[in-house]
Write a protein that holds these residues in place. Structure first.
Motif, mmCIF file in Angstrom:
data_model
loop_
_atom_site.group_PDB
_atom_site.id
_atom_site.type_symbol
_atom_site.label_atom_id
_atom_site.label_comp_id
_atom_site.label_asym_id
_atom_site.label_seq_id
_atom_site.Cartn_x
_atom_site.Cartn_y
_atom_site.Cartn_z
ATOM 1 N N ASN A 1 -1.081 -6.668 -0.299
ATOM 2 C CA ASN A 1 -0.662 -5.762 0.754
ATOM 3 C C ASN A 1 -0.145 -6.620 1.835
ATOM 4 O O ASN A 1 0.179 -5.706 2.994
ATOM 5 C CB ASN A 1 -1.570 -4.651 0.670
ATOM 6 N N HIS A 2 0.208 -7.678 1.945
ATOM 7 C CA HIS A 2 0.602 -8.379 3.034
ATOM 8 C C HIS A 2 2.184 -8.718 2.555
ATOM 9 O O HIS A 2 2.878 -9.423 3.529
ATOM 10 C CB HIS A 2 -0.113 -9.545 3.358
ATOM 11 N N ASP B 1 1.232 -6.414 7.929
ATOM 12 C CA ASP B 1 -0.143 -5.859 8.238
ATOM 13 C C ASP B 1 -0.009 -4.633 7.848
ATOM 14 O O ASP B 1 0.550 -3.844 7.797
ATOM 15 C CB ASP B 1 -0.160 -5.699 9.611
ATOM 16 N N PRO B 2 -1.318 -4.413 6.721
ATOM 17 C CA PRO B 2 -1.336 -3.428 5.760
ATOM 18 C C PRO B 2 -1.602 -1.839 6.688
ATOM 19 O O PRO B 2 -1.126 -0.846 6.265
ATOM 20 C CB PRO B 2 -2.466 -3.413 4.861
ATOM 21 N N GLY B 3 -2.202 -2.357 7.854
ATOM 22 C CA GLY B 3 -2.391 -0.933 8.650
ATOM 23 C C GLY B 3 -1.094 -0.543 9.604
ATOM 24 O O GLY B 3 -1.046 0.288 10.153
ATOM 25 N N ARG B 4 -0.142 -1.558 9.453
ATOM 26 C CA ARG B 4 1.169 -1.174 10.461
ATOM 27 C C ARG B 4 2.135 -0.326 9.877
ATOM 28 O O ARG B 4 1.998 -0.216 8.494
ATOM 29 C CB ARG B 4 1.664 -2.591 10.718
ATOM 30 N N ASP B 5 2.971 0.060 10.291
ATOM 31 C CA ASP B 5 4.377 1.001 9.881
ATOM 32 C C ASP B 5 5.111 -0.086 8.919
ATOM 33 O O ASP B 5 5.480 -1.203 9.201
ATOM 34 C CB ASP B 5 5.181 1.345 11.108
ATOM 35 N N TYR B 6 5.178 0.666 7.755
ATOM 36 C CA TYR B 6 5.839 -0.069 6.684
ATOM 37 C C TYR B 6 7.369 -0.527 7.019
ATOM 38 O O TYR B 6 7.969 -1.584 6.744
ATOM 39 C CB TYR B 6 6.107 0.668 5.355
#
Ligand SMILES: [Zn+2]
Length: 383
Positions: A96-97, A137-142
Motif C-alpha cells: 500500500n505504499h 502514505d496509505p493514510g494520505r489522499d490517493y
C-alpha cells in the motif's frame, strides 16, 4: 549476495548448497551462511533506519579516515549528487505504499522509486550517504502522490542528521532549481551547483540575458590522441532571484575528432550560491558536470553490473524491499573500494582485456571449487 554480485536469492541459495563455498565463507566471515529465507524473514521486520544508520556510520568512517580528502571541491566540499531512480515495477499492487501510474489505455502500473544522495568523485566513485523512498502514505489522499520534490525535503533532513557538520556541495538536475531547494541548502550551510535548463527560473534567466555582454569568460583547451576539446566558461555573479543573489554559469564544450574533423557542441548551464572568479570557474563548472556520475557509476552500475537494482528481491514486503536496497548500497560501497585496491588494480592490469566482471566470476569459481587454507586468506587495503 550483493558483495559477490550474485543477483538473486536463488543464486545465493545455490552457492550455499556447495559445501566448499560454505566452508570458505565461514573462514572469511566467521559465521555460517544463513538461509536466504531466514534472512528474508529478518529483513521483513527490521526497521529500515537500522541499515541506513549502519551505512551512514561506514561512510563517516571513510570521512574520518580522510578517504575523500583529495576529491574535495575548492579544497573544502564533498560533492553530493542527488537523483531518483526506479527500484521496482509491478503489474499488480505490491504494497500500500506503491506509486501508481495509469496509462492512456487505463492500465495501472505500480512502482517504487528511491531518491539517492551519493558522494561522487572525478575518479568515478558514487557512494550512497542517504536514501529516501518516494512512497505513498496509505493514510494520505490517493490523488496526491509523493514525488521527488517532496522526498528531497526528507532526504535533506536525513543528510543533515547523519552528517551535521560536513561541508557539502549539492549537485542536482533541472528539476531542482527552485526556492524550496535553495532554502534548504542555505539553511543547512550547503553550497549547490544545480543544472539550469532553458525553461527554469524565467526572471533569473532574463536578467542573465540582459547582462550577458558584461559576463566574465575563461577558456580551456584539452587534447588527446583522438580529439581536441575547447571549453568556454562564462559566469555572472550577483544575479537576483526572488530577493536573493546567485551566480549563473555556462560551459560550452566543442569537441573536434582529430581524424574525421567532425565537431560536436554541448552547452551546460548552472545556478550556484558560490560567487565565482577566474580561479574557481573551471573547477566549479567541471564539478557541476560530475552530477551524471550518480546515473552512470551509481544507478547504471547497480542495474547492470552485478547488483540487479531492478530485481524484485521482495515481492510482498515494502520493508524488506527497502532493506535489500540498503544492503545493496553498502555492498556497492565496499566493492568500489575493493575494485580500487592495489591488489585488484594489479589483477586488472594483468592483460588489457581483463574486466572487473571477470575477476568476480573467477572469485566465485575459486570460492566454490577450492578449499581456502588459513594462510591463503586475502586481505584488501582500500586504495
Ligand atoms: Zn509497493
Amino acid at each position: 549476495m550483493f558483495l559477490l554480485k550474485e543477483t538473486s536469492r536463488n543464486a545465493y541459495n545455490n552457492d550455499r548448497r556447495e559445501s566448499k563455498f560454505r566452508k570458505n565463507f565461514h573462514k572469511y566471515f566467521h559465521f555460517n551462511l544463513p538461509q536466504a529465507d531466514a534472512t528474508d524473514d529478518v529483513l521483513r521486520i527490521l526497521v529500515p533506519e537500522e541499515l541506513e544508520n549502519l551505512k551512514a556510520h561506514l561512510v563517516s568512517g571513510l570521512i574520518e579516515q580522510k578517504f575523500f580528502r583529495k576529491f574535495r571541491f575548492l579544497g573544502k566540499f564533498l560533492l553530493v549528487a542527488v537523483d531518483a531512480t526506479g527500484n521496482a515495477t509491478f503489474k499488480k499492487r505490491h504494497c500500500n505504499h506503491c506509486l501508481t501510474k495509469t496509462s492512456k489505455t487505463g492500465v495501472v502500473t505500480y512502482s517504487h522509486y528511491v531518491l539517492e544522495a551519493k558522494i561522487v568523485t572525478s575518479s568515478g566513485l558514487a557512494i550512497s550517504i542517504a536514501s529516501e523512498f518516494i512512497e505513498n502514505d496509505p493514510g494520505r489522499d490517493y490523488e496526491k502522490q509523493d514525488c521527488e520534490q517532496k522526498a528531497f525535503v526528507r532526504l535533506a533532513e536525513k543528510i543533515k542528521k547523519y552528517f551535521p557538520r560536513l561541508p557539502i556541495c549539492i549537485l542536482a538536475d533541472g528539476l531542482y532549481p527552485n526556492n524550496t531547494v535553495f532554502d534548504i541548502c542555505i539553511k543547512n550551510n550547503w553550497v549547490f551547483i544545480i543544472t539550469l535548463k532553458d525553461g527554469n527560473l524565467k526572471t533569473f534567466q532574463e536578467e542573465v540575458g540582459l547582462l550577458s555582454a558584461t559576463a566574465s569568460k575563461q577558456s580551456v583547451y584539452r587534447a588527446n590522441k583522438v580529439s581536441r576539446t575547447t571549453l568556454e566558461y562564462t559566469f555572472l555573479n550577483d544575479i537576483e532571484y526572488d530577493g536573493r543573489y546567485f551566480t549563473w554559469i555556462e560551459c560550452r564544450e566543442t569537441i573536434v575528432k582529430t581524424e574525421s574533423k567532425i565537431a560536436s557542441e554541448q552547452r551546460f548551464g548552472y545556478i550556484t550560491n558560490i560567487p565565482q572568479n577566474q580561479k574557481s570557474i573551471v573547477e566549479t563548472a567541471d564539478s557541476g558536470r560530475l552530477r551524471w556520475k550518480i546515473e552512470n557509476e551509481g544507478f547504471n552500475s547497480e542495474k547492470n553490473q552485478g547488483y540487479a537494482l531492478m530485481h524484485k528481491f521482495s515481492r510482498v514486503s515494502f520493508i524488506a524491499m527497502q532493506n535489500y536496497y540498503q544492503l545493496m548500497q553498502i555492498a556497492h560501497m565496499i566493492n568500489q573500494l575493493v575494485e580500487r585496491s592495489k591488489e585488484c588494480i594489479e589483477l586488472l592490469s594483468e592483460h588489457s582485456k581483463q574486466t572487473i566482471a571477470n575477476l568476480w566470476k573467477r572469485l566465485m569459481a575459486y570460492l566454490t571449487s577450492n578449499q581456502v587454507e588459513e594462510n591463503e586468506l586475502l586481505h584488501f587495503q582500500p586504495g
